[in-house]
Design a protein around this motif. Structure first.
Motif: not given
Length: 536
Positions: A393-396, A398-413, A484-493
């Motif tokens: 997920l950390a790798k994913k 990192a990839e998502m940071k470059n996307r413009k999508r404002k919605l959270v990926d279900p796996l990340q959630f 927040l997780e896009g900025r490196g915070f952990q388990h914000v859920g």
């Protein structure tokens, strides 16, 4: 007879489903959970309401067991519909019936279609066969309860074609945790058994080929049993009668007191009684004792009938999970079956919902080389898998940071809120397998979940239910998690909504940069007063 708390819950859940107009419902109780007692009490409730009840099964032992438990639990007598016996003309409101007898057209047509108000199917994982369906189609206005201990995922998908709901499920881990079944310790035997030449029929290995493949290893298996089974009361499951008889002889030569039973045994009841009393310490059988036989003192199970069908595996192991004086665990021996084509059932199949966790658990037990408690093993495997997922997920992310999508990926959630049940969810009933509705998709998008990777209506429903529950509990929103997780915070859920909101406000005030004094990977939000509700 007083019901245990979970049995009372199960009974009420079934009655609630029928009360809502859902006429075909399923009850899943782990082997040893007392399913016969529960459906006896449900039967009593139906009779009290003036209904006529049919208890349907595919084996005589199950019918006898149902009649006996019904009498003991409720004092209700019953008529029998089997072979030469008929219930027609009987004043009993309950009938135990053999599906093999009732399915015959001439016999079935003797009954009006509304003769039974309720049908209870014991061992309901068999009910999709033509015989059962013929009987159920005839009495098509009756309420139906299917009772089983062993629906694997394939069964549940199939059973969902007939049953409309799962009223209640009581699992093996919960039964062990609550002290109603004994703990299980699994041990992998370092003996490699080659099944690569065994052919497959109806989705599982052919018994004849299995018996032949197993024979060269019987002496070695007996030697391994000498190392760990001599102080146990053991049931051995084998594929063929001749293999079972041969293995019994080998065990006796090694010093065991072994007996064998099969469908042709004239003295079967006496042999089983002698095993129960301690005359024998090993009983070998060719799949005869998978259903309808109880011997609580059994404390070791040896599965020499490898299978890829979870329901069959669970039935075998279930012969040893009941509580008994002086018995503190069940020892389950697992073998290193070599097969190039099929994933076989191992102890992990008893407890794991996720195939990923099951695979890791099997690897861990094999590496241990000694008996391992399966609950502890499952927890360790789940932790290992979560760690692997978090790395992926950390790798994913990192990839998502470059996307413009404002919605959270279900796996990340799912990973953020630590929801293993959501991550491993598999749709079971027909409606769950269809695609998400337009309304579900729009609602998920509005709440911040990217819907394109959600494949089923069942998964969408589970996510929406979890989002609603989190809103009521004042937990973080998907958009807060994404930000927040896009900025490196952990388990914000796992955070409270207000704590996340306060941090986002600080970041906004700092020009949308994380303040220097905050280390995202170590940050823990402070406790906030009663949350006010969700907002963006």
């Amino acid at each position: 007879m007083e019901l245990r708390p979970y049995q009372q819950e199960a009974k009420q859940a079934v009655l609630n489903e029928w009360g809502k107009g859902i006429l075909k419902t399923l009850l899943v109780l782990v082997t040893g959970g007392g399913k016969t007692i529960v459906f006896s009490k449900i039967t009593e409730e139906c009779v009290r309401n003036g209904e006529r009840v049919l208890i349907l099964a595919h084996r005589g032992e199950l019918l006898d067991q149902a009649a006996d438990k019904l009498k003991k639990a409720t004092n209700l007598g019953c008529a029998t519909e089997k072979a030469e016996e008929s219930c027609i003309g009987s004043w009993f409101r309950v009938v135990v019936g053999s599906v093999q007898s009732l399915m015959r057209e001439k016999r079935l047509n003797q009954f009006p279609k509304d003769y039974f108000n309720t049908i209870i199917i014991d061992e309901a994982h068999h009910c999709l066969s033509d015989g059962y369906q013929r009987v159920l189609s005839h009495f098509n206005e009756a309420k139906v309860l299917g009772v089983t201990a062993t629906p694997d995922r394939g069964d549940m998908r199939n059973l969902g074609q007939f049953f409309e709901s799962l009223a209640y499920e009581y699992t093996l881990p919960r039964a062990i945790k609550e002290g109603f079944l004994c703990p299980i310790k699994a041990q992998t035997i370092p003996l490699k058994l080659d099944l690569s030449g065994v052919s497959v029929q109806a989705g599982d290995f052919k018994n004849g080929d299995l018996g032949n493949a197993l024979e060269p290893y019987l002496e070695s298996i007996a030697d391994e049993m000498l190392k760990c089974c001599t102080d146990h009361k053991t049931v051995v499951f084998l594929p063929l009668i001749k293999t079972s008889q041969k293995f019994k002889d080998i065990l006796n030569k090694k010093g065991f007191r072994a007996a064998e039973v099969n469908g042709n045994s004239q003295d079967r009841e006496q042999v089983l009684a002698d095993f129960d009393s301690g005359k024998y310490n090993v009983i070998c059988n060719s799949m005869l004792l998978t259903e309808g036989w109880d011997c609580p003192s059994v404390d070791c199970i040896v599965v020499l009938r490898p299978t890829k069908i979870r329901s069959l595996y669970v039935q075998m192991v279930g012969r040893g999970t009941r509580l008994h004086s002086g018995k503190d665990h069940l020892l389950l021996l697992d073998f290193l079956w070599h097969t190039e084509r099929h994933e076989l059932c191992h102890p992990a199949a008893l407890i794991c919902e996720s195939e990923e966790v099951a695979k890791k658990m099997t690897e861990n037990i094999e590496a241990a080389g000694c008996p391992v408690d399966i609950e502890a093993a499952e927890k360790q495997a789940a932790d290992d898998v979560v760690a692997q997922r978090e790395e992926a997920l950390a790798k994913k992310l990192a990839e998502m940071k470059n996307r413009k999508r404002k919605l959270v990926d279900p796996l990340q959630f799912e990973m953020s809120i630590q929801a293993e049940d959501l991550a491993s969810y598999v749709p079971a009933f027909g409606w769950e397998m269809g695609p998400p509705s337009d309304k579900q998709i729009k609602t998920l998008e509005k709440l911040g979940i990217f819907p394109d990777e959600i494949e089923s209506a069942g998964k969408a429903t589970k996510l929406l239910e979890r989002l609603d529950k989190r809103r009521n509990e004042g937990l973080t929103t998907p958009k807060q998690i994404r930000f927040l997780e896009g900025r490196g915070f952990q388990h914000v859920g796992t955070w409270q909504f207000e704590g996340a909101k306060s941090l986002i406000d600080r970041i906004a005030a700092n020009g949308w940069r994380v303040p220097n004094e905050i280390n995202p990977s170590e940050y823990k939000p402070t406790q906030i007063e009663q949350p006010l509700g969700w907002e963006i």
